[in-house]
Write a protein that holds these residues in place. Structure first.
Motif, PDB file in Angstrom:
ATOM      1  N   MET A   1       0.880  -1.262  -0.026  1.00 26.56           N
ATOM      2  CA  MET A   1       0.023   0.049  -0.143  1.00 26.56           C
ATOM      3  C   MET A   1       0.994   1.197   0.052  1.00 26.56           C
ATOM      4  O   MET A   1       0.377   2.159  -0.607  1.00 26.56           O
ATOM      5  N   ASP A   2       1.855   1.169   0.694  1.00 30.39           N
ATOM      6  CA  ASP A   2       2.914   2.370   0.746  1.00 30.39           C
ATOM      7  C   ASP A   2       3.433   2.632  -0.379  1.00 30.39           C
ATOM      8  O   ASP A   2       3.660   3.581  -0.955  1.00 30.39           O
ATOM      9  N   GLU A   3       3.856   1.332  -1.073  1.00 31.04           N
ATOM     10  CA  GLU A   3       4.535   1.760  -2.522  1.00 31.04           C
ATOM     11  C   GLU A   3       3.536   2.179  -3.471  1.00 31.04           C
ATOM     12  O   GLU A   3       3.867   2.848  -4.414  1.00 31.04           O
ATOM     13  N   LEU A   4       2.425   1.654  -3.509  1.00 27.46           N
ATOM     14  CA  LEU A   4       1.323   2.078  -4.294  1.00 27.46           C
ATOM     15  C   LEU A   4       1.138   3.737  -4.211  1.00 27.46           C
ATOM     16  O   LEU A   4       0.911   4.370  -5.151  1.00 27.46           O
ATOM     17  N   ARG A   5       0.997   4.012  -3.020  1.00 29.88           N
ATOM     18  CA  ARG A   5       0.955   5.451  -2.630  1.00 29.88           C
ATOM     19  C   ARG A   5       1.974   6.239  -3.368  1.00 29.88           C
ATOM     20  O   ARG A   5       1.822   7.502  -3.792  1.00 29.88           O
ATOM     21  N   GLU A   6       2.994   5.889  -3.155  1.00 24.29           N
ATOM     22  CA  GLU A   6       4.160   6.612  -3.743  1.00 24.29           C
ATOM     23  C   GLU A   6       4.414   6.569  -5.191  1.00 24.29           C
ATOM     24  O   GLU A   6       4.749   7.528  -5.643  1.00 24.29           O
ATOM     25  N   ALA A   7       4.052   5.510  -5.823  1.00 21.34           N
ATOM     26  CA  ALA A   7       3.808   5.358  -7.196  1.00 21.34           C
ATOM     27  C   ALA A   7       2.746   6.304  -7.730  1.00 21.34           C
ATOM     28  O   ALA A   7       2.605   6.362  -8.972  1.00 21.34           O
ATOM     29  N   SER A   8       1.861   6.287  -6.810  1.00 22.70           N
ATOM     30  CA  SER A   8       0.497   7.349  -7.819  1.00 22.70           C
ATOM     31  C   SER A   8       0.251   8.726  -6.698  1.00 22.70           C
ATOM     32  O   SER A   8      -0.160   8.582  -5.682  1.00 22.70           O
ATOM     33  N   PRO A   9       0.890   9.690  -7.419  1.00 22.79           N
ATOM     34  CA  PRO A   9       1.029  11.167  -6.637  1.00 22.79           C
ATOM     35  C   PRO A   9      -0.535  11.502  -6.259  1.00 22.79           C
ATOM     36  O   PRO A   9      -0.809  12.472  -5.290  1.00 22.79           O
ATOM     37  N   THR A  10      -1.675  10.913  -7.062  1.00 18.24           N
ATOM     38  CA  THR A  10      -2.783  11.226  -6.765  1.00 18.24           C
ATOM     39  C   THR A  10      -3.684  10.601  -5.386  1.00 18.24           C
ATOM     40  O   THR A  10      -4.860  10.736  -5.373  1.00 18.24           O
ATOM     41  N   ALA A  11      -2.973   9.494  -4.942  1.00 19.59           N
ATOM     42  CA  ALA A  11      -3.481   8.719  -3.852  1.00 19.59           C
ATOM     43  C   ALA A  11      -3.213   9.038  -2.623  1.00 19.59           C
ATOM     44  O   ALA A  11      -1.738   9.342  -2.685  1.00 19.59           O
ATOM     45  N   GLU A  12      -3.694   8.968  -1.518  1.00 18.70           N
ATOM     46  CA  GLU A  12      -3.317   9.278  -0.342  1.00 18.70           C
ATOM     47  C   GLU A  12      -4.018   8.303   0.564  1.00 18.70           C
ATOM     48  O   GLU A  12      -4.941   7.693   0.414  1.00 18.70           O
ATOM     49  N   LEU A  13      -3.284   7.847   1.675  1.00 18.39           N
ATOM     50  CA  LEU A  13      -3.834   7.040   2.693  1.00 18.39           C
ATOM     51  C   LEU A  13      -4.631   7.819   3.960  1.00 18.39           C
ATOM     52  O   LEU A  13      -4.302   8.920   4.155  1.00 18.39           O
ATOM     53  N   ALA A  14      -5.864   7.145   3.957  1.00 21.34           N
ATOM     54  CA  ALA A  14      -6.562   7.974   4.915  1.00 21.34           C
ATOM     55  C   ALA A  14      -7.195   6.706   6.078  1.00 21.34           C
ATOM     56  O   ALA A  14      -7.446   5.555   5.403  1.00 21.34           O
ATOM     57  N   ARG A  15      -7.551   7.151   7.210  1.00 20.27           N
ATOM     58  CA  ARG A  15      -8.001   6.155   8.073  1.00 20.27           C
ATOM     59  C   ARG A  15      -9.598   6.779   8.357  1.00 20.27           C
ATOM     60  O   ARG A  15      -9.791   7.655   8.380  1.00 20.27           O
ATOM     61  N   VAL A  16     -10.564   5.736   8.438  1.00 19.59           N
ATOM     62  CA  VAL A  16     -11.740   6.262   8.626  1.00 19.59           C
ATOM     63  C   VAL A  16     -11.975   6.330  10.127  1.00 19.59           C
ATOM     64  O   VAL A  16     -11.984   5.375  10.832  1.00 19.59           O
ATOM     65  N   ALA A  17     -12.273   7.685  10.429  1.00 21.39           N
ATOM     66  CA  ALA A  17     -12.456   8.017  11.861  1.00 21.39           C
ATOM     67  C   ALA A  17     -13.768   7.532  12.495  1.00 21.39           C
ATOM     68  O   ALA A  17     -14.084   6.801  13.548  1.00 21.39           O
ATOM     69  N   GLN A  18     -15.025   7.741  11.684  1.00 19.19           N
ATOM     70  CA  GLN A  18     -16.143   7.399  12.046  1.00 19.19           C
ATOM     71  C   GLN A  18     -17.138   7.376  10.772  1.00 19.19           C
ATOM     72  O   GLN A  18     -16.909   8.065   9.931  1.00 19.19           O
ATOM     73  N   VAL A  19     -18.138   6.527  10.938  1.00 18.83           N
ATOM     74  CA  VAL A  19     -19.249   6.719  10.076  1.00 18.83           C
ATOM     75  C   VAL A  19     -20.536   7.138  10.573  1.00 18.83           C
ATOM     76  O   VAL A  19     -20.841   6.603  11.497  1.00 18.83           O
ATOM     77  N   TYR A  20     -21.046   8.373   9.538  1.00 15.04           N
ATOM     78  CA  TYR A  20     -22.114   8.940   9.954  1.00 15.04           C
ATOM     79  C   TYR A  20     -23.317   8.243   9.520  1.00 15.04           C
ATOM     80  O   TYR A  20     -24.390   8.388  10.294  1.00 15.04           O
ATOM     81  N   GLN A  21     -23.290   7.808   8.299  1.00 18.95           N
ATOM     82  CA  GLN A  21     -24.501   7.328   7.833  1.00 18.95           C
ATOM     83  C   GLN A  21     -24.244   6.001   6.709  1.00 18.95           C
ATOM     84  O   GLN A  21     -23.273   6.326   6.022  1.00 18.95           O
ATOM     85  N   ARG A  22     -24.931   5.029   6.731  1.00 22.54           N
ATOM     86  CA  ARG A  22     -24.663   3.924   5.585  1.00 22.54           C
ATOM     87  C   ARG A  22     -25.899   4.117   4.680  1.00 22.54           C
ATOM     88  O   ARG A  22     -27.280   3.982   5.322  1.00 22.54           O
ATOM     89  N   ALA A  23     -25.917   3.941   3.507  1.00 14.97           N
ATOM     90  CA  ALA A  23     -27.196   4.032   2.465  1.00 14.97           C
ATOM     91  C   ALA A  23     -27.199   2.834   1.524  1.00 14.97           C
ATOM     92  O   ALA A  23     -25.816   2.516   1.373  1.00 14.97           O
ATOM     93  N   LYS A  24     -27.879   2.660   0.740  1.00 16.39           N
ATOM     94  CA  LYS A  24     -27.627   1.599  -0.383  1.00 16.39           C
ATOM     95  C   LYS A  24     -26.769   2.312  -1.511  1.00 16.39           C
ATOM     96  O   LYS A  24     -25.967   1.590  -2.173  1.00 16.39           O
ATOM     97  N   SER A  25     -26.800   3.603  -1.527  1.00 19.84           N
ATOM     98  CA  SER A  25     -25.700   4.312  -2.463  1.00 19.84           C
ATOM     99  C   SER A  25     -24.406   4.415  -2.155  1.00 19.84           C
ATOM    100  O   SER A  25     -23.546   5.062  -2.612  1.00 19.84           O
ATOM    101  N   GLY A  26     -24.033   4.335  -0.675  1.00 18.92           N
ATOM    102  CA  GLY A  26     -22.820   4.731  -0.315  1.00 18.92           C
ATOM    103  C   GLY A  26     -22.997   5.046   1.259  1.00 18.92           C
ATOM    104  O   GLY A  26     -23.844   4.764   2.029  1.00 18.92           O
ATOM    105  N   THR A  27     -21.655   5.734   1.714  1.00 18.47           N
ATOM    106  CA  THR A  27     -21.457   6.028   3.109  1.00 18.47           C
ATOM    107  C   THR A  27     -20.870   7.244   3.376  1.00 18.47           C
ATOM    108  O   THR A  27     -20.017   7.802   2.626  1.00 18.47           O
ATOM    109  N   LYS A  28     -21.472   8.104   4.405  1.00 19.22           N
ATOM    110  CA  LYS A  28     -20.815   9.425   4.790  1.00 19.22           C
ATOM    111  C   LYS A  28     -20.023   8.777   6.130  1.00 19.22           C
ATOM    112  O   LYS A  28     -20.484   8.196   7.004  1.00 19.22           O
ATOM    113  N   ALA A  29     -18.598   9.396   5.885  1.00 22.17           N
ATOM    114  CA  ALA A  29     -17.788   9.037   7.046  1.00 22.17           C
ATOM    115  C   ALA A  29     -16.788  10.352   6.966  1.00 22.17           C
ATOM    116  O   ALA A  29     -16.612  11.078   6.347  1.00 22.17           O
ATOM    117  N   GLU A  30     -16.209  10.312   8.163  1.00 15.95           N
ATOM    118  CA  GLU A  30     -15.160  11.172   8.436  1.00 15.95           C
ATOM    119  C   GLU A  30     -13.802  10.483   8.322  1.00 15.95           C
ATOM    120  O   GLU A  30     -13.456   9.259   9.073  1.00 15.95           O
TER     121      GLU A  30
END
Length: 148
Positions: A43-72
């Motif tokens: 994953m770290d190598e992929l991040r370095e090879a792709s300047p448009t990608a970044e690592l993020a951690r999901v802090a909390q999920v606000y809402q789940r729906a059929k179409s997707g998820t709201k999260a911090e």
């Protein structure tokens, strides 16, 4: 006398079997931890090879729906928290994600800085358990290297 000998042999046999089983479980856990550690490195190598990608951690999920998820999410490099919308995805709190996406207007939170992630823009992910396994392997490797 014969009964005592038979009981002693049974006890020794059970202990030997338990030792073999525990050793195999421990070795399997080590191999699994090593695989997750290598995946994290990937994953770290992929991040370095792709300047448009970044690592993020999901802090909390606000809402789940059929179409997707709201999260911090919290960006790994900066520690900055940001609202996000995962279209068609359902990440869980604590997941580590390699993301592409872009900022946009969030009408629900009246924010111009919601990070939108479309399908296919979660390039890689690790659950909390997988991260713990990778950390365990890293810790054991560091201790083994320190002993040498």
């Amino acid at each position: 006398m014969f009964l005592d000998l038979l009981i002693s042999c049974a006890i020794v046999g059970v202990l030997a079997l338990a030792t073999v089983v525990l050793r195999r479980v421990k070795n399997r856990q080590r191999r699994q931890d090593e695989l997750w550690f290598k995946y994290r490195q990937h994953m770290d190598e992929l991040r370095e090879a792709s300047p448009t990608a970044e690592l993020a951690r999901v802090a909390q999920v606000y809402q789940r729906a059929k179409s997707g998820t709201k999260a911090e999410i919290v960006w790994e490099r900066t520690g900055v928290a940001q609202d996000s919308w995962f279209e068609g995805a359902n990440p869980s709190p604590g997941d580590l994600l390699l993301l592409r996406g872009g900022p946009g207007w969030g009408p629900d939170v009246s924010s111009p800085n919601v990070f939108y992630i479309a399908p296919g823009q979660v390039l890689s992910s690790m659950t909390v358990d997988a991260q713990a396994a990778a950390d365990r392997h890293h810790s054991l490797s560091a201790r083994a290297a320190a002993k040498q």
